[in-house]
Design a protein around this motif. Structure first.
Motif, PDB file in Angstrom:
ATOM      1  N   GLY A 142       1.344  -0.682  -0.086  1.00 26.48           N
ATOM      2  CA  GLY A 142       0.694   0.132   0.610  1.00 26.48           C
ATOM      3  C   GLY A 142       0.794   1.574  -0.211  1.00 26.48           C
ATOM      4  N   PRO A 143       0.303   1.861   0.505  1.00 29.61           N
ATOM      5  CA  PRO A 143       0.800   3.784  -0.481  1.00 29.61           C
ATOM      6  C   PRO A 143       1.458   4.125   0.957  1.00 29.61           C
ATOM      7  CG  PRO A 143      -1.821   3.842   0.080  1.00 29.61           C
ATOM      8  CD  PRO A 143      -1.047   2.584   0.165  1.00 29.61           C
ATOM      9  N   HIS A 144       1.531   3.184   2.533  1.00 29.54           N
ATOM     10  CA  HIS A 144       2.328   3.659   3.520  1.00 29.54           C
ATOM     11  C   HIS A 144       3.106   5.107   3.431  1.00 29.54           C
ATOM     12  CE1 HIS A 144      -1.691   2.746   4.324  1.00 29.54           C
ATOM     13  NE2 HIS A 144      -1.244   1.314   4.124  1.00 29.54           N
ATOM     14  N   PHE A 145       4.233   3.675   2.728  1.00 36.27           N
ATOM     15  CA  PHE A 145       5.790   3.358   2.770  1.00 36.27           C
ATOM     16  C   PHE A 145       5.933   3.533   1.194  1.00 36.27           C
ATOM     17  CE2 PHE A 145       4.848   1.398   6.691  1.00 36.27           C
ATOM     18  CZ  PHE A 145       4.949   2.511   7.429  1.00 36.27           C
ATOM     19  N   THR A 146       7.112   4.300   1.249  1.00 41.89           N
ATOM     20  CA  THR A 146       7.631   4.488  -0.520  1.00 41.89           C
ATOM     21  C   THR A 146       9.288   4.507  -0.266  1.00 41.89           C
ATOM     22  OG1 THR A 146       8.085   7.132  -0.349  1.00 41.89           O
ATOM     23  CG2 THR A 146       6.285   6.699  -1.035  1.00 41.89           C
ATOM     24  N   LEU A 147       9.736   4.193  -1.374  1.00 42.65           N
ATOM     25  CA  LEU A 147      11.162   4.047  -2.258  1.00 42.65           C
ATOM     26  C   LEU A 147      11.841   4.789  -1.451  1.00 42.65           C
ATOM     27  CD1 LEU A 147      11.191   1.223  -4.371  1.00 42.65           C
ATOM     28  CD2 LEU A 147      11.747   0.479  -1.809  1.00 42.65           C
ATOM     29  N   SER A 148      12.937   5.244  -0.745  1.00 44.52           N
ATOM     30  CA  SER A 148      14.168   6.336  -0.780  1.00 44.52           C
ATOM     31  C   SER A 148      15.874   6.172  -1.131  1.00 44.52           C
ATOM     32  CB  SER A 148      13.768   6.708   0.379  1.00 44.52           C
ATOM     33  OG  SER A 148      15.061   7.628   1.062  1.00 44.52           O
ATOM     34  N   PRO A 149      15.976   7.088  -1.603  1.00 46.26           N
ATOM     35  CA  PRO A 149      17.931   6.537  -2.244  1.00 46.26           C
ATOM     36  C   PRO A 149      18.333   6.528  -0.336  1.00 46.26           C
ATOM     37  CG  PRO A 149      16.273   8.793  -3.310  1.00 46.26           C
ATOM     38  CD  PRO A 149      15.842   8.696  -1.977  1.00 46.26           C
ATOM     39  N   ALA A 150      17.878   6.554   0.079  1.00 46.30           N
ATOM     40  CA  ALA A 150      18.104   5.975   1.463  1.00 46.30           C
ATOM     41  C   ALA A 150      19.453   5.015   1.800  1.00 46.30           C
ATOM     42  CB  ALA A 150      17.622   6.419   2.981  1.00 46.30           C
ATOM     43  N   ILE A 151      18.223   3.790   0.393  1.00 44.39           N
ATOM     44  CA  ILE A 151      18.590   2.630   0.690  1.00 44.39           C
ATOM     45  C   ILE A 151      18.690   2.159  -1.588  1.00 44.39           C
ATOM     46  CG2 ILE A 151      17.999   0.467   0.436  1.00 44.39           C
ATOM     47  CD1 ILE A 151      18.567   1.437   3.316  1.00 44.39           C
ATOM     48  N   SER A 152      20.079   1.726  -1.359  1.00 43.78           N
ATOM     49  CA  SER A 152      20.789   2.158  -3.194  1.00 43.78           C
ATOM     50  C   SER A 152      20.951   0.456  -2.799  1.00 43.78           C
ATOM     51  CB  SER A 152      21.381   2.604  -2.827  1.00 43.78           C
ATOM     52  OG  SER A 152      22.328   3.205  -3.200  1.00 43.78           O
ATOM     53  N   PHE A 153      21.218  -0.052  -4.775  1.00 40.51           N
ATOM     54  CA  PHE A 153      22.319  -0.832  -5.006  1.00 40.51           C
ATOM     55  C   PHE A 153      22.856  -0.381  -5.405  1.00 40.51           C
ATOM     56  CE2 PHE A 153      17.569  -3.517  -3.648  1.00 40.51           C
ATOM     57  CZ  PHE A 153      18.119  -3.791  -2.267  1.00 40.51           C
ATOM     58  N   GLN A 154      24.332  -1.805  -5.408  1.00 49.76           N
ATOM     59  CA  GLN A 154      25.353  -1.666  -5.775  1.00 49.76           C
ATOM     60  C   GLN A 154      25.893  -2.326  -6.886  1.00 49.76           C
ATOM     61  OE1 GLN A 154      28.765  -0.940  -4.096  1.00 49.76           O
ATOM     62  NE2 GLN A 154      29.114   1.092  -4.600  1.00 49.76           N
ATOM     63  N   ILE A 155      26.230  -1.771  -8.439  1.00 56.08           N
ATOM     64  CA  ILE A 155      26.648  -2.996  -9.469  1.00 56.08           C
ATOM     65  C   ILE A 155      27.527  -2.694  -9.727  1.00 56.08           C
ATOM     66  CG2 ILE A 155      25.716  -3.372 -11.614  1.00 56.08           C
ATOM     67  CD1 ILE A 155      23.039  -1.882 -11.065  1.00 56.08           C
ATOM     68  N   ASP A 156      28.022  -3.701  -9.172  1.00 55.79           N
ATOM     69  CA  ASP A 156      29.604  -3.404 -10.134  1.00 55.79           C
ATOM     70  C   ASP A 156      29.901  -4.438 -11.649  1.00 55.79           C
ATOM     71  OD1 ASP A 156      32.836  -3.093  -9.214  1.00 55.79           O
ATOM     72  OD2 ASP A 156      33.018  -5.264  -9.277  1.00 55.79           O
ATOM     73  N   CYS A 157      30.247  -2.908 -12.304  1.00 56.07           N
ATOM     74  CA  CYS A 157      30.307  -2.915 -14.093  1.00 56.07           C
ATOM     75  C   CYS A 157      31.992  -3.093 -14.309  1.00 56.07           C
ATOM     76  CB  CYS A 157      29.569  -1.798 -14.176  1.00 56.07           C
ATOM     77  SG  CYS A 157      27.832  -1.726 -13.590  1.00 56.07           S
ATOM     78  N   ALA A 158      32.569  -4.256 -14.730  1.00 59.41           N
ATOM     79  CA  ALA A 158      33.341  -4.681 -15.466  1.00 59.41           C
ATOM     80  C   ALA A 158      33.768  -3.557 -16.840  1.00 59.41           C
ATOM     81  CB  ALA A 158      33.678  -5.984 -16.388  1.00 59.41           C
ATOM     82  N   ASP A 159      33.451  -3.113 -17.336  1.00 61.17           N
ATOM     83  CA  ASP A 159      33.432  -2.036 -17.893  1.00 61.17           C
ATOM     84  C   ASP A 159      32.126  -0.776 -18.801  1.00 61.17           C
ATOM     85  OD1 ASP A 159      31.669  -3.304 -19.570  1.00 61.17           O
ATOM     86  OD2 ASP A 159      33.266  -4.242 -20.690  1.00 61.17           O
ATOM     87  N   GLN A 160      32.512   0.335 -19.182  1.00 60.24           N
ATOM     88  CA  GLN A 160      31.407   0.911 -19.721  1.00 60.24           C
ATOM     89  C   GLN A 160      30.451   0.594 -19.960  1.00 60.24           C
ATOM     90  OE1 GLN A 160      32.558   4.430 -19.237  1.00 60.24           O
ATOM     91  NE2 GLN A 160      30.491   4.315 -19.391  1.00 60.24           N
ATOM     92  N   ALA A 161      30.765  -0.086 -21.161  1.00 60.43           N
ATOM     93  CA  ALA A 161      29.455  -0.904 -22.294  1.00 60.43           C
ATOM     94  C   ALA A 161      28.291  -1.563 -21.067  1.00 60.43           C
ATOM     95  CB  ALA A 161      29.950  -2.313 -23.118  1.00 60.43           C
ATOM     96  N   GLU A 162      29.323  -2.251 -20.004  1.00 52.95           N
ATOM     97  CA  GLU A 162      28.105  -2.317 -18.704  1.00 52.95           C
ATOM     98  C   GLU A 162      27.403  -1.369 -17.558  1.00 52.95           C
ATOM     99  OE1 GLU A 162      28.472  -6.581 -16.476  1.00 52.95           O
ATOM    100  OE2 GLU A 162      30.634  -5.182 -15.735  1.00 52.95           O
ATOM    101  N   VAL A 163      28.698   0.119 -17.478  1.00 54.66           N
ATOM    102  CA  VAL A 163      27.895   0.593 -17.207  1.00 54.66           C
ATOM    103  C   VAL A 163      26.693   1.483 -18.086  1.00 54.66           C
ATOM    104  CG1 VAL A 163      28.032   3.516 -16.919  1.00 54.66           C
ATOM    105  CG2 VAL A 163      29.533   1.797 -16.178  1.00 54.66           C
ATOM    106  N   ASP A 164      26.736   1.698 -18.833  1.00 54.02           N
ATOM    107  CA  ASP A 164      26.552   2.510 -20.353  1.00 54.02           C
ATOM    108  C   ASP A 164      24.607   1.068 -20.032  1.00 54.02           C
ATOM    109  OD1 ASP A 164      27.804   4.536 -20.991  1.00 54.02           O
ATOM    110  OD2 ASP A 164      28.205   3.387 -22.375  1.00 54.02           O
TER     111      ASP A 164
END
Length: 165
Positions: free
Chosen positions: A72-94
């Motif tokens: 329900g609408p009681h809570f929302t996601l926040s940037p206070a929690i994020s997931f980090q993606i480890d990218c091998a190269d620029q193609a993966e970043v892109d």
């Protein structure tokens, strides 16, 4: 293969847990929805959801378990929690930047952070960034860090250029 873990992140959505899980599974390789649970008429006075509607979606991204809850609408996601993606190269970043940022707020993009259309924040980070910014007493690392702070999507070539001076 599923990693057995005592800790599983639970992402709270109003009603988009299944849509979000499908979105994430479409982006990450080796990912899948593992189970969907539905609300019943039991407890309806508390949850207020129609019987049969999606309650919980369990899914895996690259072997990591997640739960999506339609709470329900009681809570929302926040940037206070994020997931980090480890990218091998620029193609993966892109790739991850483009896919995860699709439909998300542009104003939330900074220093390698991108927010998706569901409000979840991701850090799309090249693996080399650790080496380029690990010692801020080193002038090369300071330059690379300063360059990173000016970027939205991280650019490996520009980070290396700043590092090298």
């Amino acid at each position: 293969m599923t990693m057995i873990s005592k800790i599983t992140p639970c992402l709270w959505f109003d009603h988009q847990a299944e849509e979000a899980a499908n979105f994430y599974v479409s982006i990450f390789k080796n990912s899948r929805i593992t189970e969907i649970s539905r609300y019943s008429e039991v407890g309806q006075e508390q949850h207020g959801r129609p019987a049969g509607s999606v309650m919980v979606v369990e899914f895996e991204l690259e072997g990591h378990r997640f739960t999506g809850l339609n709470g329900g609408p009681h809570f929302t996601l926040s940037p206070a929690i994020s997931f980090q993606i480890d990218c091998a190269d620029q193609a993966e970043v892109d790739y991850f930047w483009e896919k995860l940022g699709e439909g998300g707020p542009v104003e939330a993009q900074q220093c390698g952070w991108v927010q998706d259309k569901f409000g979840l924040s991701w850090q799309v980070v090249p693996s080399i960034l650790r080496d380029l910014t690990k010692d801020l007493s080193d002038p090369r690392c300071k330059r690379a860090f300063g360059a990173m702070m000016q970027m939205k999507k991280l650019d490996i070539a520009e980070l290396k250029k700043a590092y090298e001076g």
